[in-house]
Design a protein around this motif. Structure first.
Motif, PDB file in Angstrom:
ATOM      1  N   ILE A  83       0.846  -1.281  -0.067  1.00  0.00           N
ATOM      2  CA  ILE A  83      -0.058  -0.047   0.106  1.00  0.00           C
ATOM      3  C   ILE A  83       0.995   1.266   0.091  1.00  0.00           C
ATOM      4  O   ILE A  83       1.673   1.588   1.212  1.00  0.00           O
ATOM      5  N   GLY A  84       0.920   1.763  -1.050  1.00  0.00           N
ATOM      6  CA  GLY A  84       2.206   2.778  -1.246  1.00  0.00           C
ATOM      7  C   GLY A  84       3.662   1.828  -1.194  1.00  0.00           C
ATOM      8  O   GLY A  84       3.629   0.931  -1.930  1.00  0.00           O
ATOM      9  N   GLU A  85       4.046   2.437  -0.459  1.00  0.00           N
ATOM     10  CA  GLU A  85       5.544   1.669   0.065  1.00  0.00           C
ATOM     11  C   GLU A  85       5.605   0.872   1.224  1.00  0.00           C
ATOM     12  O   GLU A  85       6.464   0.155   1.543  1.00  0.00           O
ATOM     13  N   VAL A  86       4.385   0.605   1.967  1.00  0.00           N
ATOM     14  CA  VAL A  86       4.320  -0.017   3.085  1.00  0.00           C
ATOM     15  C   VAL A  86       3.863  -1.672   2.438  1.00  0.00           C
ATOM     16  O   VAL A  86       2.482  -1.991   1.922  1.00  0.00           O
ATOM     17  N   GLU A  87       4.619  -2.599   3.155  1.00  0.00           N
ATOM     18  CA  GLU A  87       4.321  -3.920   2.823  1.00  0.00           C
ATOM     19  C   GLU A  87       3.451  -4.432   4.063  1.00  0.00           C
ATOM     20  O   GLU A  87       3.682  -4.318   5.117  1.00  0.00           O
ATOM     21  N   VAL A  88       2.504  -5.298   3.554  1.00  0.00           N
ATOM     22  CA  VAL A  88       1.459  -5.934   4.224  1.00  0.00           C
ATOM     23  C   VAL A  88       1.439  -7.510   3.931  1.00  0.00           C
ATOM     24  O   VAL A  88       0.966  -7.944   2.869  1.00  0.00           O
ATOM     25  N   ALA A  89       2.522  -8.190   4.610  1.00  0.00           N
ATOM     26  CA  ALA A  89       2.706  -9.542   4.089  1.00  0.00           C
ATOM     27  C   ALA A  89       1.975 -10.757   5.035  1.00  0.00           C
ATOM     28  O   ALA A  89       1.981 -11.914   4.689  1.00  0.00           O
ATOM     29  N   GLU A  90       1.462 -10.216   6.189  1.00  0.00           N
ATOM     30  CA  GLU A  90       0.826 -11.155   7.145  1.00  0.00           C
ATOM     31  C   GLU A  90      -0.313 -11.357   6.177  1.00  0.00           C
ATOM     32  O   GLU A  90      -1.384 -10.716   6.053  1.00  0.00           O
ATOM     33  N   ASN A  91      -0.682 -12.953   5.822  1.00  0.00           N
ATOM     34  CA  ASN A  91      -1.882 -13.179   5.194  1.00  0.00           C
ATOM     35  C   ASN A  91      -2.264 -14.851   5.458  1.00  0.00           C
ATOM     36  O   ASN A  91      -1.638 -15.624   5.991  1.00  0.00           O
ATOM     37  N   GLU A  92      -3.360 -15.090   5.021  1.00  0.00           N
ATOM     38  CA  GLU A  92      -4.151 -16.452   5.008  1.00  0.00           C
ATOM     39  C   GLU A  92      -4.778 -16.649   3.630  1.00  0.00           C
ATOM     40  O   GLU A  92      -5.398 -15.722   2.919  1.00  0.00           O
ATOM     41  N   HIS A  93      -4.069 -17.783   3.140  1.00  0.00           N
ATOM     42  CA  HIS A  93      -5.116 -18.440   2.090  1.00  0.00           C
ATOM     43  C   HIS A  93      -6.450 -18.848   2.455  1.00  0.00           C
ATOM     44  O   HIS A  93      -6.539 -19.944   2.877  1.00  0.00           O
ATOM     45  N   VAL A  94      -7.668 -18.104   2.045  1.00  0.00           N
ATOM     46  CA  VAL A  94      -8.789 -18.588   2.532  1.00  0.00           C
ATOM     47  C   VAL A  94      -9.475 -19.669   1.816  1.00  0.00           C
ATOM     48  O   VAL A  94      -9.890 -20.767   2.268  1.00  0.00           O
ATOM     49  N   SER A  95      -9.578 -19.746   0.405  1.00  0.00           N
ATOM     50  CA  SER A  95      -9.893 -20.537  -0.421  1.00  0.00           C
ATOM     51  C   SER A  95      -9.289 -20.342  -1.994  1.00  0.00           C
ATOM     52  O   SER A  95      -8.617 -19.389  -2.023  1.00  0.00           O
ATOM     53  N   LYS A  96      -9.520 -21.205  -2.844  1.00  0.00           N
ATOM     54  CA  LYS A  96      -8.723 -21.079  -4.251  1.00  0.00           C
ATOM     55  C   LYS A  96      -9.018 -19.502  -4.649  1.00  0.00           C
ATOM     56  O   LYS A  96     -10.289 -19.027  -4.886  1.00  0.00           O
ATOM     57  N   ALA A  97      -7.951 -18.965  -5.088  1.00  0.00           N
ATOM     58  CA  ALA A  97      -7.648 -17.742  -5.485  1.00  0.00           C
ATOM     59  C   ALA A  97      -8.429 -16.607  -4.436  1.00  0.00           C
ATOM     60  O   ALA A  97      -8.581 -15.488  -4.823  1.00  0.00           O
ATOM     61  N   HIS A  98      -8.767 -16.892  -3.270  1.00  0.00           N
ATOM     62  CA  HIS A  98      -9.088 -15.972  -2.262  1.00  0.00           C
ATOM     63  C   HIS A  98      -8.127 -15.670  -1.053  1.00  0.00           C
ATOM     64  O   HIS A  98      -7.847 -16.694  -0.559  1.00  0.00           O
ATOM     65  N   TYR A  99      -7.961 -14.473  -0.599  1.00  0.00           N
ATOM     66  CA  TYR A  99      -6.685 -14.478   0.247  1.00  0.00           C
ATOM     67  C   TYR A  99      -7.053 -13.163   1.294  1.00  0.00           C
ATOM     68  O   TYR A  99      -8.025 -12.392   0.831  1.00  0.00           O
ATOM     69  N   LYS A 100      -6.703 -13.334   2.355  1.00  0.00           N
ATOM     70  CA  LYS A 100      -6.833 -12.251   3.587  1.00  0.00           C
ATOM     71  C   LYS A 100      -5.461 -11.691   4.004  1.00  0.00           C
ATOM     72  O   LYS A 100      -4.936 -12.480   4.383  1.00  0.00           O
ATOM     73  N   PHE A 101      -5.361 -10.379   3.685  1.00  0.00           N
ATOM     74  CA  PHE A 101      -4.252  -9.865   4.270  1.00  0.00           C
ATOM     75  C   PHE A 101      -4.542  -8.963   5.670  1.00  0.00           C
ATOM     76  O   PHE A 101      -5.644  -8.524   5.660  1.00  0.00           O
ATOM     77  N   PHE A 102      -3.746  -9.028   6.442  1.00  0.00           N
ATOM     78  CA  PHE A 102      -4.012  -8.657   7.747  1.00  0.00           C
ATOM     79  C   PHE A 102      -2.964  -7.191   7.884  1.00  0.00           C
ATOM     80  O   PHE A 102      -1.685  -7.497   7.913  1.00  0.00           O
ATOM     81  N   VAL A 103      -3.497  -6.140   8.167  1.00  0.00           N
ATOM     82  CA  VAL A 103      -2.737  -4.936   8.312  1.00  0.00           C
ATOM     83  C   VAL A 103      -2.449  -4.736   9.720  1.00  0.00           C
ATOM     84  O   VAL A 103      -3.151  -4.540  10.923  1.00  0.00           O
ATOM     85  N   LEU A 104      -1.234  -4.617  10.171  1.00  0.00           N
ATOM     86  CA  LEU A 104      -0.626  -4.678  11.651  1.00  0.00           C
ATOM     87  C   LEU A 104      -0.238  -3.200  11.752  1.00  0.00           C
ATOM     88  O   LEU A 104       0.065  -2.811  13.074  1.00  0.00           O
ATOM     89  N   ASP A 105      -0.073  -2.348  11.091  1.00  0.00           N
ATOM     90  CA  ASP A 105       0.362  -1.037  11.266  1.00  0.00           C
ATOM     91  C   ASP A 105      -0.489   0.026  10.523  1.00  0.00           C
ATOM     92  O   ASP A 105       0.244   0.680   9.664  1.00  0.00           O
TER      93      ASP A 105
END
Length: 132
Positions: A73-95
């Motif tokens: 998001i801009g230059e901020v990396e959001v790497a914490e994620n979970e594969h929910v189902s086929k081609a669906h992902y959830k990314f968690f913003v920690l900061d």
């Protein structure tokens, strides 16, 4: 008696593990958890009772490899994620405080900020809280 003509079979082509799919849908929401989610931040376990989640649907699955997918998001990396189902992902913003409304969202690999797939999506901070 051998019938082998001595010719070699062509090597199978391996998939391009750097290739990233296109994001077809993206939804940003603030979520309040009944039980805290645990994340590692700065080498220690931190409990989050509220978080910003970014739900992503891609046109194909993200290749499985040693590197984790990340949203930028801009230059901020959001790497914490979970594969929910086929081609669906959830990314968690920690900061969340580092994120700016209107910043472009790109898909890339954690720790490799130069290799990103552009998207049509921009970040907009969620205001409402959903319970989970």
């Amino acid at each position: 008696m051998s019938t082998d003509s001595g010719g070699r079979l062509p090597e199978p082509s391996s998939p391009d593990l750097w290739n990233l799919p296109k994001i077809s849908k993206l939804q940003i929401e603030r979520v309040r958890y009944s039980k805290p989610r645990k994340h590692i931040v700065g080498g220690r376990v931190v409990e989050f009772y509220e978080d910003v989640e970014i739900l992503v649907q891609t046109n194909t699955e993200i290749p499985i490899r040693a590197l984790s997918p990340a949203l930028y998001i801009g230059e901020v990396e959001v790497a914490e994620n979970e594969h929910v189902s086929k081609a669906h992902y959830k990314f968690f913003v920690l900061d969340e405080e580092k994120l700016k409304d209107g910043s472009m969202i790109t898909l890339g690999w954690a720790g490799v900020p130069g290799k990103r797939a552009k998207t049509k999506f921009k970040y907009k901070s969620p205001r409402a809280k959903k319970k989970r």
